[in-house]
Design a protein around this motif. Structure first.
Motif, PDB file in Angstrom:
ATOM      1  N   THR A 143       0.823  -1.207   0.000  1.00 18.67           N
ATOM      2  CA  THR A 143       0.000   0.000   0.000  1.00 18.67           C
ATOM      3  C   THR A 143       0.858   1.257   0.000  1.00 18.67           C
ATOM      4  O   THR A 143       0.598   2.208  -0.743  1.00 18.67           O
ATOM      5  N   LEU A 144       1.895   1.263   0.830  1.00 24.02           N
ATOM      6  CA  LEU A 144       2.767   2.431   0.930  1.00 24.02           C
ATOM      7  C   LEU A 144       3.532   2.655  -0.374  1.00 24.02           C
ATOM      8  O   LEU A 144       3.620   3.779  -0.872  1.00 24.02           O
ATOM      9  N   SER A 145       4.064   1.590  -0.928  1.00 20.85           N
ATOM     10  CA  SER A 145       4.832   1.703  -2.175  1.00 20.85           C
ATOM     11  C   SER A 145       3.979   2.252  -3.306  1.00 20.85           C
ATOM     12  O   SER A 145       4.422   3.108  -4.089  1.00 20.85           O
ATOM     13  N   GLN A 146       2.763   1.754  -3.403  1.00 18.00           N
ATOM     14  CA  GLN A 146       1.872   2.167  -4.481  1.00 18.00           C
ATOM     15  C   GLN A 146       1.417   3.617  -4.334  1.00 18.00           C
ATOM     16  O   GLN A 146       1.120   4.287  -5.324  1.00 18.00           O
ATOM     17  N   ALA A 147       1.377   4.108  -3.099  1.00 15.12           N
ATOM     18  CA  ALA A 147       0.927   5.481  -2.861  1.00 15.12           C
ATOM     19  C   ALA A 147       2.045   6.496  -3.068  1.00 15.12           C
ATOM     20  O   ALA A 147       1.777   7.690  -3.211  1.00 15.12           O
ATOM     21  N   ALA A 148       3.294   6.032  -3.093  1.00 14.70           N
ATOM     22  CA  ALA A 148       4.450   6.937  -3.127  1.00 14.70           C
ATOM     23  C   ALA A 148       4.701   7.504  -4.516  1.00 14.70           C
ATOM     24  O   ALA A 148       4.451   6.846  -5.527  1.00 14.70           O
ATOM     25  N   ASN A 149       5.212   8.721  -4.551  1.00 17.95           N
ATOM     26  CA  ASN A 149       5.669   9.315  -5.810  1.00 17.95           C
ATOM     27  C   ASN A 149       6.951   8.645  -6.287  1.00 17.95           C
ATOM     28  O   ASN A 149       7.235   8.594  -7.482  1.00 17.95           O
ATOM     29  N   ALA A 150       7.721   8.144  -5.341  1.00 12.69           N
ATOM     30  CA  ALA A 150       8.944   7.402  -5.652  1.00 12.69           C
ATOM     31  C   ALA A 150       9.139   6.352  -4.574  1.00 12.69           C
ATOM     32  O   ALA A 150       9.174   6.678  -3.381  1.00 12.69           O
ATOM     33  N   ASN A 151       9.228   5.086  -4.989  1.00 10.62           N
ATOM     34  CA  ASN A 151       9.447   4.007  -4.038  1.00 10.62           C
ATOM     35  C   ASN A 151      10.858   3.448  -4.188  1.00 10.62           C
ATOM     36  O   ASN A 151      11.266   3.029  -5.282  1.00 10.62           O
TER      37      ASN A 151
END
Length: 328
Positions: A135-143
């Motif tokens: 969830t966090l990775s998908q929400a990030a502008n850059a992971n």
């Protein structure tokens, strides 16, 4: 003694295994570095506010360190506990900030809870996770993917390899930004004014030199015995020698005194200019104290004279002053 050796062997084996696993995790980072890292750096470079780092548990401890490293290398940053963010500390976030969130799983509940608020605020989000589909990775502008497959902990429970990888990636971000901004050693010293590094990089000669009446000065024509009184009273192990216009013409040091005594001269009648050192080292008061120290070490001298543009002595210092100021 044998029992001690038998006991210590498993300790060493465990240490070697742990170090190898964590080294593998760090090396694996090279495989996953991609344009997301460039994006993360670009977002942080363009940030007009602060970089806010957040993370729970061990990731939070790593986040604290990353924030400190960023702040001391030219990127204003601070850490916010994600649990506290849900209870008032979201007030620390602004749309001008960039958020860097650390979570190995990418599903840390406390971080997921504040994701909608970060997104609604419009602050760019960078994540460091081991799961690019989280969830966090998908929400990030850059992971930034750490891809740790195995923790050093044999139980696979204690964050070890993953937190090491997070820490190294945080250092990589900080140094990349440092280099891009042209951050200098003097800039670094301004963030560390209380330490020995700050003193070496910020302290100038004029900050520690003796000036005014504390400068040992005698005029040409002064007998050696009267010159020795000036050397003794000013306690710098030397005195400057000036002409009638107050211009520096030489220096008389303890070394010169020893050479004078070997000559068996009359100390009451011999003028100081006949035994002084004419070619003496002078520096500017704006010179860094660390640079002055290097001059003294290179030339193997214990004192320096500070002169203005007209060759008038305006200050003096010796090796003891360097030691007292903490430059050595």
């Amino acid at each position: 003694m044998n029992d001690m050796n038998n006991t210590s062997k498993p300790f060493l084996e465990s240490a070697i295994r742990t170090i190898k696993l964590e080294a593998d995790a760090v090396n694996e980072l090279l495989v996953y570095l991609d344009d997301n890292f460039n994006m993360a750096c670009s977002l942080m470079m363009a940030c007009t506010g602060r970089v806010i780092i957040t993370g729970m548990g061990k990731s939070g401890h790593i986040g604290n360190k990353i924030a400190a490293t960023l702040a001391s290398t030219g990127t204003p940053a601070f850490y916010v506990h994600p649990g506290e963010a849900s209870h008032g500390d979201m007030g620390m976030f602004t749309s001008n900030d960039v958020v860097l969130a650390l979570s190995n799983s990418g599903e840390t509940a406390e971080i997921i809870t504040i994701l909608p608020l970060i997104k609604r605020m419009g602050a760019p989000l960078i994540s460091i996770t081991a799961n690019p589909l989280s969830t966090l990775s998908q929400a990030a502008n850059a992971n930034l993917h750490i891809g740790v497959e195995k923790e050093a902990c044999p139980l696979g429970l204690a964050p070890t390899s993953s937190t090491t990888a997070q820490l190294v990636l945080g250092d990589a971000l900080a140094i990349a930004l440092l280099e891009a901004k042209g951050f200098s050693a003097e800039d670094f010293a301004f963030s560390h004014p209380g330490g020995s590094l700050g003193r070496k990089l910020l302290l100038k000669v004029k900050d520690i030199m003796h000036c005014g009446e504390d400068i040992p000065i005698v005029k040409q024509g002064t007998p050696i015995n009267q010159t020795l009184i000036e050397v003794t009273e000013k306690r710098l192990g030397m005195t400057t020698v000036v002409n009638d216009q107050g211009e520096l013409v030489g220096i008389f040091t303890d070394g010169d005194l020893r050479r004078t005594l070997d000559q068996e001269l009359n100390l009451k009648t011999t003028a100081i200019e006949s035994v002084m050192t004419q070619q003496c080292s002078t520096i500017s008061g704006d010179l860094l104290a660390a640079e002055a120290l290097k001059i003294m070490q290179d030339k193997k001298i214990n004192a320096l004279i500070i002169c203005d543009n007209q060759k008038h002595p305006i200050g003096a210092l010796n090796m003891h002053d360097m030691l007292k100021a903490g430059v050595i």
